[in-house]
Design a protein around this motif. Structure first.
Motif, mmCIF file in Angstrom:
data_model
loop_
_atom_site.group_PDB
_atom_site.id
_atom_site.type_symbol
_atom_site.label_atom_id
_atom_site.label_comp_id
_atom_site.label_asym_id
_atom_site.label_seq_id
_atom_site.Cartn_x
_atom_site.Cartn_y
_atom_site.Cartn_z
ATOM 1 N N UNK A 128 0.825 -1.205 0.000
ATOM 2 C CA UNK A 128 0.000 0.000 0.000
ATOM 3 C C UNK A 128 0.864 1.262 0.000
ATOM 4 N N UNK A 131 2.744 1.499 -3.447
ATOM 5 C CA UNK A 131 1.877 1.786 -4.590
ATOM 6 C C UNK A 131 1.327 3.205 -4.519
ATOM 7 N N UNK A 132 1.297 3.786 -3.316
ATOM 8 C CA UNK A 132 0.736 5.128 -3.165
ATOM 9 C C UNK A 132 1.754 6.213 -3.512
ATOM 10 N N UNK A 181 -6.140 3.571 9.863
ATOM 11 C CA UNK A 181 -5.824 4.968 9.555
ATOM 12 C C UNK A 181 -4.838 5.042 8.390
ATOM 13 N N UNK A 182 -3.846 4.156 8.410
ATOM 14 C CA UNK A 182 -2.840 4.159 7.336
ATOM 15 C C UNK A 182 -3.478 3.867 5.979
ATOM 16 N N UNK A 183 -4.299 2.824 5.922
ATOM 17 C CA UNK A 183 -4.913 2.470 4.638
ATOM 18 C C UNK A 183 -5.881 3.565 4.172
ATOM 19 N N UNK A 184 -6.544 4.208 5.126
ATOM 20 C CA UNK A 184 -7.444 5.313 4.767
ATOM 21 C C UNK A 184 -6.654 6.442 4.108
ATOM 22 N N UNK A 185 -5.545 6.804 4.751
ATOM 23 C CA UNK A 185 -4.705 7.886 4.238
ATOM 24 C C UNK A 185 -4.134 7.520 2.867
ATOM 25 N N UNK A 186 -3.719 6.259 2.720
ATOM 26 C CA UNK A 186 -3.148 5.828 1.444
ATOM 27 C C UNK A 186 -4.207 5.824 0.340
ATOM 28 N N UNK A 187 -5.447 5.516 0.715
ATOM 29 C CA UNK A 187 -6.519 5.597 -0.273
ATOM 30 C C UNK A 187 -6.674 7.034 -0.758
ATOM 31 N N UNK A 188 -6.649 7.975 0.191
ATOM 32 C CA UNK A 188 -6.753 9.390 -0.181
ATOM 33 C C UNK A 188 -5.609 9.800 -1.107
ATOM 34 N N UNK A 189 -4.396 9.352 -0.779
ATOM 35 C CA UNK A 189 -3.230 9.723 -1.586
ATOM 36 C C UNK A 189 -3.299 9.111 -2.974
ATOM 37 N N UNK A 190 -3.711 7.844 -3.030
ATOM 38 C CA UNK A 190 -3.809 7.184 -4.326
ATOM 39 C C UNK A 190 -4.853 7.883 -5.195
ATOM 40 N N UNK A 191 -5.904 8.334 -4.548
ATOM 41 C CA UNK A 191 -6.978 9.016 -5.257
ATOM 42 C C UNK A 191 -6.511 10.381 -5.747
#
Lengths: 267, 108
Positions: A128, A131-132, A181-191
């Motif tokens: 994650x 990839x981000x 929290x980490x995966x949430x933040x990484x989702x935001x960054x990937x987006x």
């Protein structure tokens, strides 16, 4: 997608560059470590509480190196579960890693042994975080530093847990939230890097269905559904665009890397 | 307590299976490099996989500490808010979000 940076020729500042990349990788690992360390501690506690030898905690971090599976295995091992059942559980729980190969930047790692390590150490958190990262900021040393750090957190956390098991009644509750929290933040960054709204929606549908249908195995079910939905999307996009702009239709944000590498894949 | 040979056997078994699950897809994909579908999936997958990991790890958190879904959702909102407001500094966002959850869970 196999983007290729021009192979750098040896420069005097090569060493400082590499050191900076390693430092960046270690820094990347801090947020992941916040989630991994408490899980590692929990694993160490569990190992001791299950009456298993203490060395099993670091041994699992080396031999298995997959958080959720390690936690599951402790219970199964303590109950002397037959190897066949353990094998099936392992395949089911870790099958998700099959999907990571599509977008894990393994091509950045050049050395053969380092490459092998990178594949072996491809855990959720490393996938994650790596990839981000924006294409331009990625590098082999940075990726490896991240992965080695993550593994040290796991093994170190396990040892701390083993030590704590004899000293403390219970660790602080709720620290595992760091992974969420980490995966949430990484989702935001990937987006932010790539406005893949359709993928996000399909993932939302997949995970909702998975939580309703198979709450105990939500991750695997969600990833399988997601893959199926993306294949459908591929079929639709293929027919709709028929070769003209199917590839870059939705990622105009940073089209320069996907666009140019679209047809330039090589080994 | 299980025998040491059982423990070592299980470790060897699980090691080979987890490694195979991580390595075989790379080997297969190498032969499929140029294919449009592989390139599309590489672009489409990351955001979705991360969102799925976020949701399922939220579930594991709430299963580990039952009755805290509302605190977890609040902490997710705080994490997102901090991340967007404070310039996308991952460690800061994750740290504050986690601190909020831990404090709420242990204080109530």
């Amino acid at each position: 997608m196999t983007p290729h940076l021009p192979t750098p020729t040896l420069q005097p500042e090569e060493h400082t560059t590499r050191r900076r990349q390693l430092a960046a990788g270690v820094r990347d690992s801090f947020s992941a470590g916040l989630g991994i360390l408490p899980l590692g501690i929990a694993l160490g506690l569990l190992v001791v509480q299950a009456g298993l030898p203490w060395w099993l905690a670091p041994a699992l971090a080396v031999a298995v190196f997959a958080g959720s599976l390690e936690l599951l295995l402790v219970g199964m091992i303590a109950a002397a579960t037959p190897p066949a059942a353990i094998a099936l559980t392992t395949l089911a729980v870790n099958f998700r890693h099959v999907f990571y190969a599509f977008s894990f930047p393994l091509h950045l790692v050049r050395n053969r042994f380092a490459k092998a390590y990178s594949v072996y150490a491809m855990i959720d958190e490393a996938y994650a975080v790596a990839a981000a990262l924006p294409e331009a900021e990625r590098s082999g040393p940075r990726l490896l530093a991240l992965q080695v750090s993550c593994q040290l957190y796991w093994a170190g956390g396990g040892l701390v847990g083993v030590a704590l098991a004899t000293a403390l009644p219970a660790p602080v509750e709720g620290l595992e939230f760091a992974l969420c929290a980490l995966f949430t933040v990484l989702t935001l960054d990937a987006l932010h890097a790539r406005r893949e709204i359709p993928s996000l929606l399909l993932a939302g549908v997949s995970v909702t269905a998975a939580l309703l249908l198979t709450p105990g195995a939500a991750l695997l079910t969600a990833l399988l559904l997601f893959a199926v939905l993306l294949l459908l999307r591929h079929a639709l996009a293929g027919h709709a665009a028929d070769g003209e702009d199917g590839e870059d239709g939705e990622d105009g944000e940073d089209g320069q890397d996907t666009g140019t590498t679209g047809g330039a894949a090589h080994a | 307590m299980p025998s040491t040979s059982y423990l070592l056997g299980v470790l060897a078994l699980v090691f080979s299976l987890t490694l195979a699950l991580r390595a075989v897809p790379f080997a297969v994909l190498r032969t499929l490099r140029g294919s449009v579908i592989v390139q599309r999936l590489a672009v489409w997958m990351p955001v979705g996989i991360m969102a799925i990991l976020a949701v399922t790890s939220l579930r594991s958190t709430v299963v580990a500490v039952p009755g805290t879904l509302h605190w977890a959702l609040l902490a997710v909102a705080v994490t997102v808010g901090v991340h967007l407001a404070a310039g996308r500094r991952t460690i800061l966002s994750v740290g504050i979000g986690t601190a909020v959850y831990v404090v709420l869970v242990n204080a109530w």
